[in-house]
Design a protein around this motif. Structure first.
Motif, PDB file in Angstrom:
ATOM      1  N   ALA A 175       0.833  -1.204   0.000  1.00 43.64           N
ATOM      2  CA  ALA A 175       0.000   0.000   0.000  1.00 43.64           C
ATOM      3  C   ALA A 175       0.870   1.258   0.000  1.00 43.64           C
ATOM      4  O   ALA A 175       0.568   2.229  -0.703  1.00 43.64           O
ATOM      5  N   ILE A 176       1.968   1.235   0.749  1.00 41.86           N
ATOM      6  CA  ILE A 176       2.889   2.386   0.741  1.00 41.86           C
ATOM      7  C   ILE A 176       3.501   2.550  -0.653  1.00 41.86           C
ATOM      8  O   ILE A 176       3.574   3.663  -1.181  1.00 41.86           O
ATOM      9  N   ILE A 177       3.928   1.454  -1.249  1.00 38.70           N
ATOM     10  CA  ILE A 177       4.500   1.507  -2.606  1.00 38.70           C
ATOM     11  C   ILE A 177       3.475   2.064  -3.595  1.00 38.70           C
ATOM     12  O   ILE A 177       3.796   2.911  -4.424  1.00 38.70           O
ATOM     13  N   ASP A 178       2.231   1.589  -3.483  1.00 41.19           N
ATOM     14  CA  ASP A 178       1.157   2.017  -4.390  1.00 41.19           C
ATOM     15  C   ASP A 178       0.590   3.388  -4.034  1.00 41.19           C
ATOM     16  O   ASP A 178      -0.320   3.863  -4.711  1.00 41.19           O
ATOM     17  N   GLU A 179       1.087   3.978  -2.954  1.00 43.00           N
ATOM     18  CA  GLU A 179       0.590   5.253  -2.433  1.00 43.00           C
ATOM     19  C   GLU A 179      -0.890   5.180  -2.073  1.00 43.00           C
ATOM     20  O   GLU A 179      -1.623   6.155  -2.186  1.00 43.00           O
TER      21      GLU A 179
ATOM     22  N   PHE B  97      -2.841   2.836   6.339  1.00 42.39           N
ATOM     23  CA  PHE B  97      -3.294   3.307   7.650  1.00 42.39           C
ATOM     24  C   PHE B  97      -4.092   2.223   8.384  1.00 42.39           C
ATOM     25  O   PHE B  97      -3.911   2.021   9.585  1.00 42.39           O
ATOM     26  N   LYS B  98      -4.920   1.517   7.667  1.00 45.74           N
ATOM     27  CA  LYS B  98      -5.767   0.486   8.286  1.00 45.74           C
ATOM     28  C   LYS B  98      -4.965  -0.687   8.846  1.00 45.74           C
ATOM     29  O   LYS B  98      -5.458  -1.421   9.693  1.00 45.74           O
ATOM     30  N   GLN B  99      -3.737  -0.879   8.386  1.00 42.10           N
ATOM     31  CA  GLN B  99      -2.919  -2.000   8.842  1.00 42.10           C
ATOM     32  C   GLN B  99      -2.165  -1.688  10.141  1.00 42.10           C
ATOM     33  O   GLN B  99      -1.695  -2.596  10.813  1.00 42.10           O
ATOM     34  N   LEU B 100      -2.053  -0.405  10.498  1.00 41.24           N
ATOM     35  CA  LEU B 100      -1.173   0.011  11.585  1.00 41.24           C
ATOM     36  C   LEU B 100      -1.800  -0.047  12.970  1.00 41.24           C
ATOM     37  O   LEU B 100      -2.970   0.293  13.139  1.00 41.24           O
ATOM     38  N   GLN B 101      -0.988  -0.417  13.951  1.00 46.14           N
ATOM     39  CA  GLN B 101      -1.343  -0.261  15.358  1.00 46.14           C
ATOM     40  C   GLN B 101      -1.028   1.188  15.714  1.00 46.14           C
ATOM     41  O   GLN B 101       0.123   1.624  15.620  1.00 46.14           O
ATOM     42  N   LEU B 102      -2.026   1.949  16.074  1.00 44.42           N
ATOM     43  CA  LEU B 102      -1.873   3.366  16.367  1.00 44.42           C
ATOM     44  C   LEU B 102      -1.639   3.563  17.860  1.00 44.42           C
ATOM     45  O   LEU B 102      -2.295   2.924  18.680  1.00 44.42           O
TER      46      LEU B 102
ATOM     47  N   LYS C 243      10.035   7.816  -1.597  1.00 41.52           N
ATOM     48  CA  LYS C 243       9.239   6.822  -2.321  1.00 41.52           C
ATOM     49  C   LYS C 243       9.775   5.439  -1.994  1.00 41.52           C
ATOM     50  O   LYS C 243      10.950   5.153  -2.209  1.00 41.52           O
ATOM     51  N   LEU C 244       8.910   4.601  -1.462  1.00 46.12           N
ATOM     52  CA  LEU C 244       9.268   3.205  -1.248  1.00 46.12           C
ATOM     53  C   LEU C 244       9.041   2.480  -2.566  1.00 46.12           C
ATOM     54  O   LEU C 244       7.986   2.606  -3.184  1.00 46.12           O
ATOM     55  N   ILE C 245      10.054   1.729  -3.015  1.00 48.66           N
ATOM     56  CA  ILE C 245       9.992   1.071  -4.321  1.00 48.66           C
ATOM     57  C   ILE C 245       9.746  -0.425  -4.190  1.00 48.66           C
ATOM     58  O   ILE C 245       9.014  -1.019  -4.965  1.00 48.66           O
TER      59      ILE C 245
ATOM     60  N   TYR D 100       7.283   8.854   9.825  1.00 50.58           N
ATOM     61  CA  TYR D 100       6.236   9.519   9.053  1.00 50.58           C
ATOM     62  C   TYR D 100       5.257   8.539   8.406  1.00 50.58           C
ATOM     63  O   TYR D 100       4.320   8.955   7.744  1.00 50.58           O
ATOM     64  N   ARG D 101       5.491   7.219   8.593  1.00 50.12           N
ATOM     65  CA  ARG D 101       4.564   6.249   8.016  1.00 50.12           C
ATOM     66  C   ARG D 101       4.178   5.148   8.993  1.00 50.12           C
ATOM     67  O   ARG D 101       3.452   4.238   8.657  1.00 50.12           O
ATOM     68  N   ASP D 102       4.658   5.241  10.247  1.00 49.37           N
ATOM     69  CA  ASP D 102       4.304   4.214  11.232  1.00 49.37           C
ATOM     70  C   ASP D 102       3.063   4.628  12.031  1.00 49.37           C
ATOM     71  O   ASP D 102       2.392   5.593  11.676  1.00 49.37           O
ATOM     72  N   GLY D 103       2.779   3.921  13.117  1.00 52.19           N
ATOM     73  CA  GLY D 103       1.552   4.144  13.873  1.00 52.19           C
ATOM     74  C   GLY D 103       1.652   5.135  15.019  1.00 52.19           C
ATOM     75  O   GLY D 103       0.709   5.277  15.789  1.00 52.19           O
ATOM     76  N   LYS D 104       2.781   5.827  15.143  1.00 51.69           N
ATOM     77  CA  LYS D 104       2.925   6.819  16.212  1.00 51.69           C
ATOM     78  C   LYS D 104       1.998   7.993  15.940  1.00 51.69           C
ATOM     79  O   LYS D 104       1.966   8.529  14.840  1.00 51.69           O
TER      80      LYS D 104
END
Length: 165
Positions: free
Chosen positions: A38-42, A48-53, A93-95, A150-154
């Protein structure tokens, strides 16, 4: 006869324990793959739905993923998208990604080692991080990538605080 029964029971219980762990490992790999793809595909909604917040104070470094967040889902998602905006500003960009190892602590607890390939402001990078699953959600820890924050659940901290670090 008792000896054969005992041997069969030992194999049966060993298989059950191992089999249950294999299923949990598959579930974890599915969540991990969905997040990174999902990050690669933007597709940041899906990521967001996959993360433990969880709430985190970057100045005091206080906050633990088991405590969750005080933000509503709507507030948390808006905050997450602000963090993603920082990545976009930095031309991050994650490739690609690869699960390179599954590490077991006690035969039951496990986490995945992930190799990331990406690009930031035209420069290629290769980082490693560790992904764990808590209550069906992804927790990213032990990371080389300075932009993981900037992309984790914090959640629930001043994003400007992180830009300074």
């Amino acid at each position: 006869m008792k000896k054969q029964f005992l041997i069969v029971m030992i194999f049966f219980f060993s298989f059950m324990i191992t089999g249950c762990n294999v299923i949990e490992e598959w579930k974890a790999e599915r969540i991990i793959k969905e997040y990174y793809q999902a990050i690669i595909d933007e597709n940041y909604d899906k990521a967001f739905k996959q993360l433990q917040l969880y709430d985190y104070n970057s100045k005091t470094e206080i906050g633990h993923f088991t405590e969750g967040t005080t933000l509503s889902n709507k507030e948390a998602k808006a905050f997450y998208l602000k963090k993603i905006h920082v990545l976009k500003e930095q031309k991050y960009k994650l490739i690609d990604f690869e699960i390179v190892e599954v590490e077991y602590e006690d035969g039951h607890s496990f986490w995945h080692h992930i190799k990331l390939k990406g690009e930031q402001d035209g420069q290629k990078f290769e980082w490693r991080e560790v992904a764990d699953i808590y209550k069906g959600k992804l927790v990213i820890s032990e990371k080389d990538d300075p932009n993981t924050k900037y992309r984790d659940g914090k959640m629930y901290f001043e994003i400007e605080e992180l830009k300074e670090n």
